[in-house]
Design an enzyme around this catalytic site. Structure first.
Site, PDB file in Angstrom:
ATOM      1  N   ASP A 184      99.214  89.642 104.204  1.00  0.00           N
ATOM      2  CA  ASP A 184      97.799  89.569 104.377  1.00  0.00           C
ATOM      3  C   ASP A 184      97.046  90.138 102.915  1.00  0.00           C
ATOM      4  O   ASP A 184      97.869  90.195 101.810  1.00  0.00           O
ATOM      5  CB  ASP A 184      97.165  90.785 105.069  1.00  0.00           C
ATOM      6  N   ASP A 240      89.444  86.335 111.273  1.00  0.00           N
ATOM      7  CA  ASP A 240      89.366  87.641 112.013  1.00  0.00           C
ATOM      8  C   ASP A 240      88.441  87.729 112.944  1.00  0.00           C
ATOM      9  O   ASP A 240      88.541  88.567 113.966  1.00  0.00           O
ATOM     10  CB  ASP A 240      88.981  88.777 111.024  1.00  0.00           C
TER      11      ASP A 240
END
Length: 759
Positions: free
Chosen positions: A479, A549
């Site tokens: 990430d 997301d």
């Protein structure tokens, strides 16, 4: 695939699969003649380029020939300062402060295959007969700047890979201040620009608009390819559709600041260029040093956007993505993030894994919160050691407990960041990007490590290698949750500070190359707040990316559809999450959430221990169905049928096997309509001569995902409507099937087609 050269005429004719690209030398300047549908090679191609005198405001580099002006000549790599007033492809500042260089042809060479780009990701070949590469060499006699334009044509793809290599053969320092990977001059401006824009949790929405006088400029200045703009631009003829018409795609294999622009000039020619963003960039070239630009992949299609997309899909899926998982089916996973966030312990993780195994899930991914003292996002990034409060036995013990449930074990990391509240930062406060004496802007309570520094990258390599060796880890989610500010390096000289963002990316690419080589059996997935770094550069190291997301099924229709303009389904992470959705608070059925997620790399991101008996049964059916269609979705050819950006938002797409023997179709109806018209879904990509049966997949549901009753044998509403008939491929593609019987908002239906073997 071929490259024809006529040195007498100064003609270079590049033939890739289904397309031609033609260059002609005009007084030593490489001129762009043609790019489009493939042409037979003929010497008469040298007469295509028409030159004519314009006016004194278009100066002439050859005084004896007023038909030649760099201000009007279509060029391959235009330059600044010598009479072309349009956007240049490069700009160099010389030691005396002037910015005047004049690159002219000095030679060429042709090699079979495709050379690697040093330190950069790029499309590759596995054998030399797959491609041929032209090196077109230009030189500026005054400064000693040598520039090589690289063109690779492919035997199996209607694509051309372009990049540029600068070499300094002179004696004084040169600063490269702009360096495009590719520039193409089109003869007219009768085009529309198509690109992908958005924001966090709203990535890669399709934008399409007419060109006109002036410029369209797409860019990122964030230190990543960004949520806001994707490093991609296409020009389309106004009548081009999904299935027909000329389309020209430009995709940059790069993960940092980029620019893609289309400029329409005074005579309605259009100049398209793509490469590193010149904003806040320069590169100091000392004698005998070189600079290589990232690669741009240019795709031409006569079959509309769909044809362009499928070319990118095949090329990127098979010759950009690498490693053990390139051609392997990707595992179905469950991720604990939206189930627990930071609030978990080993027992809670094991409990979720116990529920996952019987459903058929294959991989458990432990997300943020397992390291340092990470109970929230305010601390501990950089401290990559196990939190023994949550995991008394560490990762090895937790992985063992997960493995005992029949699942592989995966892990989340965010290595490029550091928390000010961390042991790493207290020990090395100068390791982050920062300008001495100025404040350090935080985002999500974190700073960006300076990956332009070798010692920082070496630390990350050693630390992560230790983490990945602690337990049998088969998956890593990598990430990156903020963009760059104060882009300066403590170890760079003042003359090289504007190199920092690009040197950071070179450092990251090198780190990823080392880690993926050391751990070839780990499936790496890229993430940047979801899709903030969904680009070809990252796919070279990590064959899939967390798409967004935003996991709401309806929002994902637009996000996944837009992403598919360039990127194959095999690169898209897609999960079923809980409702009300954590991003938009929408409530949708588990069924439609599953149907949307099945059009990517399928998984769940919720608390399986909270599932009802009925939800477990449906999830098990979804997983069984996905296992049957997984190879189709991940390796098949995608055809977009209905766009969420048009009409009522209804969306449909399908995946077809290479031999056209089977297909998987997904249809999504967003909003119900009272007493609406009869609607048909016409399919694509099938063999018109084949006969197909329709099946509802592996689930055997007696109701579809809108709650409609189906046939008792588990057939789909399509099969029920047509009485179990066998359909010809031509019928399915010309007439289609009725899709107006679903009820309620947010309804979906999926079905499979299988060809009947010829006797």
């Amino acid at each position: 695939m071929n490259i024809h050269v006529d040195e007498t005429l100064g003609l270079f004719h590049l033939q890739s699969k289904d397309c031609s690209y033609i260059i002609q030398l005009v007084e030593g300047y490489p001129a762009h003649v043609y790019w489009g549908a493939q042409l037979h090679h003929d010497k008469n191609l040298a007469s295509v380029l028409e030159l004519r005198e314009r006016c004194s405001f278009s100066p002439n580099p050859v005084p004896s020939n007023r038909t030649i002006s760099l201000d009007t000549l279509p060029q391959e790599y235009p330059q600044y300062g010598t009479s072309d007033f349009r956007q240049p492809a490069y700009q160099a500042a010389l030691a005396d402060g002037t910015r005047i260089t004049e690159l002219k042809y000095s030679g060429y060479r042709i090699v079979q295959g495709k050379p690697k780009l040093e330190g950069l990701p790029a499309v590759y070949t596995e054998s030399d007969d797959e491609a041929t590469t032209l090196f077109l060499i230009l030189e500026d006699q005054y400064s000693g700047l040598k520039t090589t334009l690289l063109y690779t044509v492919f035997a199996n793809h209607s694509a051309i890979a372009r990049s540029t290599l600068f070499e300094h053969k002179g004696s004084a320092i040169i600063n490269i201040e702009q360096a495009m990977s590719a520039s193409v001059d089109f003869a007219d401006s009768n085009y529309q620009a198509l690109y992908l824009s958005g924001a966090w949790v709203r990535e890669r929405h399709i934008q399409r608009r007419d060109l006109g006088p002036g410029a369209i400029r797409l860019e990122s200045r964030r230190g990543s390819s960004s949520h806001q703009m994707n490093p991609f631009l296409a020009l389309l003829r106004p009548d081009a559709t999904e299935d027909r018409g000329d389309v020209y795609g430009f995709s940059l294999v790069y993960s940092s600041n980029f620019v893609a622009q289309a400029e329409v000039e005074q005579f309605n020619q259009t100049r398209v260029s793509i490469g590193i963003n010149p904003f806040d960039f320069s590169w100091r070239l000392e004698p005998d040093q070189s600079f290589q630009t990232p690669e741009a992949v240019l795709v031409f299609s006569e079959e509309g956007l769909g044809g362009m997309s499928r070319t990118y899909h095949r090329l990127y899926r098979t010759r950009l993505c690498r490693g053990a998982y390139r051609d392997k089916e990707r595992p179905i996973l469950v991720n604990n993030w939206e189930a627990t966030y930071f609030d978990f312990d080993a027992d809670k993780i094991e409990a979720i894994a116990k529920e996952a195994g019987p459903l058929g899930i294959e991989l458990f991914v432990l997300d943020d919160g397992w390291f340092g003292k990470r109970d929230n996002d305010d601390n501990s990034l950089g401290d990559w050691f196990e939190d023994r409060r949550k995991l008394p036995g560490g990762l090895a013990d937790l992985a063992k407990r997960v493995n005992e449930q029949g699942l592989q074990f995966g892990l989340w990391v965010e290595p490029e960041m550091v928390s000010p509240d961390s042991e790493l930062y207290r020990k090395h406060p100068d390791w982050c990007l920062h300008a001495e004496g100025r404040r350090r802007t935080e985002g999500r309570s974190q700073l960006v490590l300076d990956l332009s520094r070798k010692e920082v990258c070496d630390y990350l390599y050693d630390t992560l290698s230790s983490v990945f060796s602690i337990a049998p880890i088969t998956y890593v989610k990598w990430d990156m949750n903020r963009n760059m500010t104060e882009i300066a390096s403590a170890t760079a000289s003042s003359e090289r500070q504007k190199e920092t963002a690009h040197r950071y990316m070179l450092g990251l690419y090198d780190l990823l190359e080392r880690l993926t080589s050391r751990f070839p059996d780990i499936l790496f997935e890229s993430c940047s707040g979801g899709g903030g770094r969904f680009d070809p550069g990252m796919l070279y190291y990590m064959p899939q990316t967390w798409t967004s997301d935003d996991t709401d099924a309806i929002e994902r229709l637009a996000i996944q559809y837009g992403t598919s303009i360039v990127y194959p389904a095999s690169t898209m992470g897609a999960h079923v999450s809980s409702v009300p959705n954590h991003q938009v608070e929408r409530i949708t059925s588990l069924a439609i959430r599953g149907d949307v997620a099945m059009s990517g790399n399928f998984g769940y991101e919720l608390d399986l221990t909270a599932f009802t008996k009925e939800e477990k049964e449906l999830a098990a059916k979804q997983i069984a169905q996905y296992k049957e269609i997984r190879s189709l979705v991940q390796q098949g050819n995608m055809y977009r049928l209905l766009s969420p950006f048009e009409g009522r938002g209804d969306t449909a797409w399908m995946f077809v096997s290479e031999d056209q023997s089977e297909a998987f179709v997904a249809y999504f109806r967003v909003l119900a309509e009272p007493n609406g018209p009869i609607r048909r879904l016409t399919l694509k990509g099938l063999d018109p001569k084949k006969k197909y049966t329709i099946e509802s997949g592996a689930t055997g549901n007696t109701t579809d995902h809108g709650g409609n009753t189906l046939m008792e044998d588990g057939g789909s509403p399509f099969r029920a409507a047509f009485g179990g008939e066998i359909f010809g491929g031509d019928r399915l593609m010309k007439i289609g099937l009725v899709v107006s019987d679903l009820t309620g908002d947010f309804a979906s239906s999926t079905f499979r087609l299988k060809a009947i073997p010829r006797r």
